[in-house]
Enzyme design. Structure first.
Site, PDB file in Angstrom:
ATOM      1  CE  LYS A  13      -2.123  -1.026   3.916  1.00  0.00           C
ATOM      2  NZ  LYS A  13      -1.551  -2.355   4.245  1.00  0.00           N
ATOM      3  NE  ARG A  87      -3.524  -1.223   9.937  1.00  0.00           N
ATOM      4  CZ  ARG A  87      -2.459  -0.694   9.317  1.00  0.00           C
ATOM      5  NH1 ARG A  87      -2.487   0.539   8.884  1.00  0.00           N
ATOM      6  NH2 ARG A  87      -1.391  -1.413   9.122  1.00  0.00           N
ATOM      7  NE  ARG A 126       8.060  -2.535   5.647  1.00  0.00           N
ATOM      8  CZ  ARG A 126       6.775  -2.204   5.830  1.00  0.00           C
ATOM      9  NH1 ARG A 126       5.993  -1.966   4.800  1.00  0.00           N
ATOM     10  NH2 ARG A 126       6.286  -2.151   7.035  1.00  0.00           N
ATOM     11  NE  ARG A 159       7.067  -0.022   9.962  1.00  0.00           N
ATOM     12  CZ  ARG A 159       5.873   0.006   9.369  1.00  0.00           C
ATOM     13  NH1 ARG A 159       5.732   0.604   8.204  1.00  0.00           N
ATOM     14  NH2 ARG A 159       4.830  -0.570   9.929  1.00  0.00           N
ATOM     15  NE  ARG A 170       2.955  -4.519  11.178  1.00  0.00           N
ATOM     16  CZ  ARG A 170       3.897  -4.288  10.265  1.00  0.00           C
ATOM     17  NH1 ARG A 170       5.094  -4.844  10.387  1.00  0.00           N
ATOM     18  NH2 ARG A 170       3.649  -3.518   9.234  1.00  0.00           N
TER      19      ARG A 170
HETATM   20  P1  AMP Z   1       1.644   0.648   8.844  1.00  0.00           P
HETATM   21  O1  AMP Z   1       2.767   1.585   8.612  1.00  0.00           O
HETATM   22  O2  AMP Z   1       0.437   0.938   7.977  1.00  0.00           O
HETATM   23  O3  AMP Z   1       2.058  -0.799   8.761  1.00  0.00           O
HETATM   24  O4  AMP Z   1       1.144   0.895  10.354  1.00  0.00           O
HETATM   25  C1  AMP Z   1       2.013   0.694  11.448  1.00  0.00           C
HETATM   26  C2  AMP Z   1       1.241   0.596  12.763  1.00  0.00           C
HETATM   27  O5  AMP Z   1       0.531   1.822  13.002  1.00  0.00           O
HETATM   28  C3  AMP Z   1       0.156  -0.472  12.835  1.00  0.00           C
HETATM   29  O6  AMP Z   1       0.682  -1.742  13.146  1.00  0.00           O
HETATM   30  C4  AMP Z   1      -0.732   0.077  13.946  1.00  0.00           C
HETATM   31  O7  AMP Z   1      -0.143  -0.105  15.218  1.00  0.00           O
HETATM   32  C5  AMP Z   1      -0.716   1.565  13.650  1.00  0.00           C
HETATM   33  N1  AMP Z   1      -1.804   1.951  12.726  1.00  0.00           N
HETATM   34  C6  AMP Z   1      -1.676   2.318  11.420  1.00  0.00           C
HETATM   35  N2  AMP Z   1      -2.884   2.612  10.893  1.00  0.00           N
HETATM   36  C7  AMP Z   1      -3.794   2.419  11.875  1.00  0.00           C
HETATM   37  C8  AMP Z   1      -5.215   2.539  11.967  1.00  0.00           C
HETATM   38  N3  AMP Z   1      -5.965   2.908  10.923  1.00  0.00           N
HETATM   39  N4  AMP Z   1      -5.811   2.250  13.150  1.00  0.00           N
HETATM   40  C9  AMP Z   1      -5.085   1.886  14.216  1.00  0.00           C
HETATM   41  N5  AMP Z   1      -3.755   1.741  14.205  1.00  0.00           N
HETATM   42  C10 AMP Z   1      -3.105   2.004  13.059  1.00  0.00           C
END
Ligand code: AMP
Length: 213
Positions: A13, A87, A126, A159, A170
């Site tokens: 994404k 989400r 990554r 990360r 996750r």
């Molecule tokens: P990402 O970079 O999209 O993989 O997001 C990293 C982390 O941010 C996730 O594992 C969640 O802990 C938090 N996060 C991202 N987007 C959301 C969301 N829409 N709702 C809640 N937590 C989020």
């Protein structure tokens, strides 16, 4: 055009969203990036979010909903691409209410999917640039010089939540909380599903097609 991109962690994404946003002039609103910046800057929201993110859990809805509304309503955006929000179903409902309040609409909801083995491989390899956020992969798209960003020379890092134990968490959270969004969105106008298991350019071509058709 306003677009929602959703799908499992590691499906691409961020990478594909960034490319599409720069091609169309839309703003790329990546919830994870917005949260990581808040954690780094130690804002009130960032302090609330940190522990959830480190554990691979979702940050509470009220925190992320307020952050995204700020972005959507705050600037006059020439279209936006939401990546990583919503989400779960309550966030999708909050998004609908927020768009109605600001007289906005979503034209495309694009679901990107790939098999779990591919997601684990992409996430665990990554590397991200600390300075500009650009993403690399140890095997599929390695930097020219080990540990350095091709674009800006910044330092590359893994990360915290791309460690194997957190990845498993996750993916579990995705299945339990995010996958139900598919039933919520799939009969809505503008819904498209794309296969994101292939190479980067093939996935991008499928994404552009899903937006244009
Ligand atoms: P990402 O970079 O999209 O993989 O997001 C990293 C982390 O941010 C996730 O594992 C969640 O802990 C938090 N996060 C991202 N987007 C959301 C969301 N829409 N709702 C809640 N937590 C989020």
């Amino acid at each position: 055009m306003n677009i929602v991109l959703f799908g499992p962690p590691g499906v691409g994404k961020g990478t594909q969203g960034e490319r599409l946003a720069s091609a169309t002039g839309a703003s790329h609103l990546a919830m994870g990036d917005i949260l990581r910046a808040a954690v780094r800057d130690e804002t009130e929201a960032g302090l609330k979010a940190r522990a959830y993110m480190e554990a691979g859990k979702l940050v509470p809805d009220e925190v992320v909903v307020a952050m995204i509304e700020d972005k959507i309503a705050g600037d006059a955006l020439a279209g936006f691409l939401l990546d990583g929000f919503p989400r779960n179903v309550p966030q999708a409902e909050a998004l609908e209410a927020m768009l109605a309040r600001h007289d906005m609409a979503i034209e495309r909801i694009i679901f990107m999917d790939a098999p779990e083995e591919a997601l684990i491989e992409r996430l665990s390899g990554r590397l991200i640039c600390r300075a500009c956020g650009f993403g690399f992969h140890r095997h599929y798209s390695p930097p020219r010089e080990a540990g350095r960003c091709d674009r800006c020379g910044g330092e590359l890092y893994q990360r915290e939540d791309d460690r194997e134990d957190v990845i498993a968490n996750r993916l579990r959270v995705y299945k339990e909380q995010t996958q139900p969004l598919l039933a919520y969105y799939q009969d809505k106008p503008g819904f498209r599903r794309i296969d994101a298991s292939g190479e980067m350019d093939a996935v991008y071509a499928a994404l552009v097609k899903a937006v244009e058709e």
